[in-house]
Motif scaffolding. Structure first.
Motif, PDB file in Angstrom:
ATOM      1  N   ARG A 113       6.408  13.735  -4.278  1.00 46.27           N
ATOM      2  CA  ARG A 113       7.424  14.786  -4.306  1.00 46.27           C
ATOM      3  C   ARG A 113       6.779  16.144  -4.549  1.00 46.27           C
ATOM      4  O   ARG A 113       5.948  16.294  -5.437  1.00 46.27           O
ATOM      5  N   ALA A 114       7.220  17.121  -3.759  1.00 48.63           N
ATOM      6  CA  ALA A 114       6.794  18.506  -3.956  1.00 48.63           C
ATOM      7  C   ALA A 114       8.038  19.355  -4.172  1.00 48.63           C
ATOM      8  O   ALA A 114       8.973  19.320  -3.358  1.00 48.63           O
ATOM      9  N   THR A 115       8.065  20.145  -5.275  1.00 48.41           N
ATOM     10  CA  THR A 115       9.239  20.937  -5.629  1.00 48.41           C
ATOM     11  C   THR A 115       8.836  22.395  -5.821  1.00 48.41           C
ATOM     12  O   THR A 115       7.882  22.692  -6.556  1.00 48.41           O
ATOM     13  N   ALA A 116       9.584  23.303  -5.156  1.00 46.71           N
ATOM     14  CA  ALA A 116       9.315  24.739  -5.292  1.00 46.71           C
ATOM     15  C   ALA A 116      10.486  25.524  -4.708  1.00 46.71           C
ATOM     16  O   ALA A 116      11.117  25.080  -3.739  1.00 46.71           O
ATOM     17  N   ALA A 117      10.776  26.685  -5.300  1.00 44.11           N
ATOM     18  CA  ALA A 117      11.775  27.626  -4.782  1.00 44.11           C
ATOM     19  C   ALA A 117      13.120  26.967  -4.521  1.00 44.11           C
ATOM     20  O   ALA A 117      13.798  27.253  -3.527  1.00 44.11           O
ATOM     21  N   GLY A 118      13.515  26.059  -5.421  1.00 45.63           N
ATOM     22  CA  GLY A 118      14.812  25.410  -5.274  1.00 45.63           C
ATOM     23  C   GLY A 118      14.883  24.341  -4.213  1.00 45.63           C
ATOM     24  O   GLY A 118      15.976  23.859  -3.879  1.00 45.63           O
ATOM     25  N   ARG A 119      13.763  23.927  -3.662  1.00 49.75           N
ATOM     26  CA  ARG A 119      13.742  22.872  -2.647  1.00 49.75           C
ATOM     27  C   ARG A 119      12.876  21.720  -3.135  1.00 49.75           C
ATOM     28  O   ARG A 119      11.978  21.893  -3.974  1.00 49.75           O
ATOM     29  N   GLU A 120      13.149  20.562  -2.564  1.00 50.17           N
ATOM     30  CA  GLU A 120      12.300  19.396  -2.818  1.00 50.17           C
ATOM     31  C   GLU A 120      11.956  18.738  -1.492  1.00 50.17           C
ATOM     32  O   GLU A 120      12.838  18.491  -0.663  1.00 50.17           O
ATOM     33  N   VAL A 121      10.687  18.467  -1.311  1.00 52.92           N
ATOM     34  CA  VAL A 121      10.216  17.773  -0.113  1.00 52.92           C
ATOM     35  C   VAL A 121       9.614  16.436  -0.549  1.00 52.92           C
ATOM     36  O   VAL A 121       8.833  16.391  -1.511  1.00 52.92           O
ATOM     37  N   ARG A 122       9.999  15.372   0.131  1.00 52.29           N
ATOM     38  CA  ARG A 122       9.471  14.038  -0.165  1.00 52.29           C
ATOM     39  C   ARG A 122       8.600  13.559   0.992  1.00 52.29           C
ATOM     40  O   ARG A 122       9.003  13.635   2.163  1.00 52.29           O
ATOM     41  N   VAL A 123       7.451  13.059   0.647  1.00 54.22           N
ATOM     42  CA  VAL A 123       6.507  12.538   1.635  1.00 54.22           C
ATOM     43  C   VAL A 123       6.355  11.039   1.417  1.00 54.22           C
ATOM     44  O   VAL A 123       6.094  10.589   0.287  1.00 54.22           O
ATOM     45  N   ASP A 124       6.559  10.281   2.467  1.00 55.10           N
ATOM     46  CA  ASP A 124       6.470   8.821   2.401  1.00 55.10           C
ATOM     47  C   ASP A 124       5.030   8.397   2.143  1.00 55.10           C
ATOM     48  O   ASP A 124       4.098   8.882   2.786  1.00 55.10           O
ATOM     49  N   LEU A 125       4.855   7.493   1.190  1.00 55.29           N
ATOM     50  CA  LEU A 125       3.539   6.934   0.867  1.00 55.29           C
ATOM     51  C   LEU A 125       3.575   5.439   1.160  1.00 55.29           C
ATOM     52  O   LEU A 125       4.366   4.700   0.571  1.00 55.29           O
ATOM     53  N   ARG A 126       2.757   4.991   2.085  1.00 53.69           N
ATOM     54  CA  ARG A 126       2.705   3.583   2.472  1.00 53.69           C
ATOM     55  C   ARG A 126       1.342   3.009   2.121  1.00 53.69           C
ATOM     56  O   ARG A 126       0.309   3.600   2.445  1.00 53.69           O
ATOM     57  N   LEU A 127       1.392   1.865   1.500  1.00 57.51           N
ATOM     58  CA  LEU A 127       0.161   1.228   1.022  1.00 57.51           C
ATOM     59  C   LEU A 127       0.106  -0.211   1.511  1.00 57.51           C
ATOM     60  O   LEU A 127       1.096  -0.949   1.406  1.00 57.51           O
ATOM     61  N   ARG A 128      -1.032  -0.593   2.035  1.00 53.73           N
ATOM     62  CA  ARG A 128      -1.265  -1.991   2.412  1.00 53.73           C
ATOM     63  C   ARG A 128      -2.379  -2.549   1.539  1.00 53.73           C
ATOM     64  O   ARG A 128      -3.492  -2.026   1.524  1.00 53.73           O
ATOM     65  N   VAL A 129      -2.036  -3.612   0.822  1.00 53.84           N
ATOM     66  CA  VAL A 129      -3.007  -4.276  -0.048  1.00 53.84           C
ATOM     67  C   VAL A 129      -3.519  -5.510   0.678  1.00 53.84           C
ATOM     68  O   VAL A 129      -2.725  -6.398   1.053  1.00 53.84           O
ATOM     69  N   ASN A 130      -4.805  -5.585   0.891  1.00 59.40           N
ATOM     70  CA  ASN A 130      -5.407  -6.702   1.614  1.00 59.40           C
ATOM     71  C   ASN A 130      -5.581  -7.912   0.695  1.00 59.40           C
ATOM     72  O   ASN A 130      -5.719  -7.780  -0.518  1.00 59.40           O
ATOM     73  N   GLY A 131      -5.596  -9.071   1.310  1.00 57.24           N
ATOM     74  CA  GLY A 131      -5.784 -10.306   0.554  1.00 57.24           C
ATOM     75  C   GLY A 131      -4.952 -11.426   1.135  1.00 57.24           C
ATOM     76  O   GLY A 131      -4.065 -11.200   1.973  1.00 57.24           O
ATOM     77  N   PRO A 132      -5.228 -12.673   0.728  1.00 58.06           N
ATOM     78  CA  PRO A 132      -4.473 -13.814   1.250  1.00 58.06           C
ATOM     79  C   PRO A 132      -3.021 -13.774   0.812  1.00 58.06           C
ATOM     80  O   PRO A 132      -2.705 -13.370  -0.309  1.00 58.06           O
ATOM     81  N   ARG A 133      -2.139 -14.189   1.703  1.00 56.76           N
ATOM     82  CA  ARG A 133      -0.708 -14.225   1.398  1.00 56.76           C
ATOM     83  C   ARG A 133      -0.285 -15.665   1.137  1.00 56.76           C
ATOM     84  O   ARG A 133      -0.648 -16.583   1.864  1.00 56.76           O
ATOM     85  N   LEU A 134       0.511 -15.833   0.094  1.00 53.35           N
ATOM     86  CA  LEU A 134       0.976 -17.156  -0.300  1.00 53.35           C
ATOM     87  C   LEU A 134       2.479 -17.125  -0.488  1.00 53.35           C
ATOM     88  O   LEU A 134       3.006 -16.286  -1.238  1.00 53.35           O
ATOM     89  N   ALA A 135       3.196 -18.014   0.203  1.00 53.66           N
ATOM     90  CA  ALA A 135       4.644 -18.162   0.034  1.00 53.66           C
ATOM     91  C   ALA A 135       4.896 -19.401  -0.819  1.00 53.66           C
ATOM     92  O   ALA A 135       4.543 -20.516  -0.414  1.00 53.66           O
ATOM     93  N   ALA A 136       5.475 -19.216  -1.988  1.00 54.91           N
ATOM     94  CA  ALA A 136       5.734 -20.330  -2.910  1.00 54.91           C
ATOM     95  C   ALA A 136       7.031 -20.061  -3.662  1.00 54.91           C
ATOM     96  O   ALA A 136       7.240 -18.969  -4.192  1.00 54.91           O
ATOM     97  N   LEU A 137       7.897 -21.085  -3.698  1.00 56.83           N
ATOM     98  CA  LEU A 137       9.218 -20.959  -4.301  1.00 56.83           C
ATOM     99  C   LEU A 137       9.501 -22.173  -5.173  1.00 56.83           C
ATOM    100  O   LEU A 137       9.143 -23.297  -4.813  1.00 56.83           O
TER     101      LEU A 137
END
Length: 274
Positions: free
Chosen positions: A113-137
């Protein structure tokens, strides 16, 4: 795209690129965006690493602009939390995202988030974490409420991917199956490590029976998980009807015995040797 659990890198966050608050009249049209004109900041790495990127702040106005920077949904560290951008200038501000060691593999999101002069701008942050994927329930804490018939249970995501579970229910009594509900999707998703306590209604349970209930949970990529619970149903009307039947049977037996004159005793003739 789902967020990681609270114990990991990112909590749930909705992220959009652009201005999210209308600019007041006369406010300068400054911008905040990932460097190199990208639509969002993209970082990729492994758990336990620190990933870096740059945010560009542009001030097209005729006076200096002071911008305050914050992160949401991610542990973001900026080179400076408050930046003063001279007029008609662009300032590139480095920032770093710490990927904690317990962050599960997969895609996660956050916001700068960037805030100035009465405005706010939001920038999307996307992260990919590498590693094995496990599905367990797993299905845990299964309990039958014999007063209402409701089935209480807990679903636990023991893997490293987001799961969309389904549930099948079967109950067997003394004389056979009394409930057979095929697998049906549940209205929830589970993030890695997340638990969800749920209730499955059973509106017409048996009035008098001893049953074994089995819950089977499934999710794409995960092995089926089954748990069971035993319960005895014995409602008041059913007990009264059963008791009346037993009393009637006993009365009929006594009446028949009297009609036959009861058991006869044979007496030995006089003088006979025992």
């Amino acid at each position: 795209m789902r967020a990681a659990p609270r114990s990991g890198l990112l909590a749930a966050a909705t992220a959009l690129v652009g201005v999210v608050a209308a600019a007041p009249a006369g406010a300068p049209g400054w911008t905040a965006a990932p460097a190199a004109g990208r639509p969002y900041a993209y970082l990729e790495g492994t758990a336990g690493s620190v990933l870096q990127d740059t945010l560009s702040l542009t001030n097209p106005g005729t006076g200096p602009l002071t911008v305050r920077l914050t992160g949401q949904g991610a542990p973001v560290a900026f080179a400076a939390r408050t930046v003063t951008v001279p007029p008609r200038t662009r300032a590139d501000v480095p920032f770093a995202v710490t990927v904690t060691a317990d962050t599960p593999p997969g895609d996660h999101r956050g916001t700068v988030r960037a805030t100035a002069a009465g405005r706010e701008v939001r920038v999307d942050l996307r992260l990919r974490v590498n590693g094995p994927r496990l599905a367990a329930l797993t299905v845990e804490d299964v309990r039958v409420d014999t007063a209402t018939g409701d089935l209480h249970y807990t679903l636990v995501n023991r893997g490293s991917t987001v799961l969309a579970p389904a549930l099948a229910v079967r109950a067997d009594g003394l004389l056979g199956t009394v409930l057979d509900r095929p697998g049906h999707p549940l209205p929830l998703t589970l993030r890695p490590g997340e638990r969800a306590a749920r209730t499955e209604p059973w509106p017409d349970p048996p009035a008098l029976d001893s049953v074994t209930v089995r819950l089977t949970a499934t999710a794409p990529g995960a092995a089926p998980a089954t748990a069971r619970a035993d319960a005895a149903f014995a409602t008041g009307p059913a007990l009264a009807a059963t008791g009346g039947t037993l009393l009637a049977a006993a009365a009929c037996g006594a009446w028949a015995l009297r009609r036959r004159g009861g058991p006869r005793i044979r007496r030995a003739p006089a003088g006979a040797t025992p």
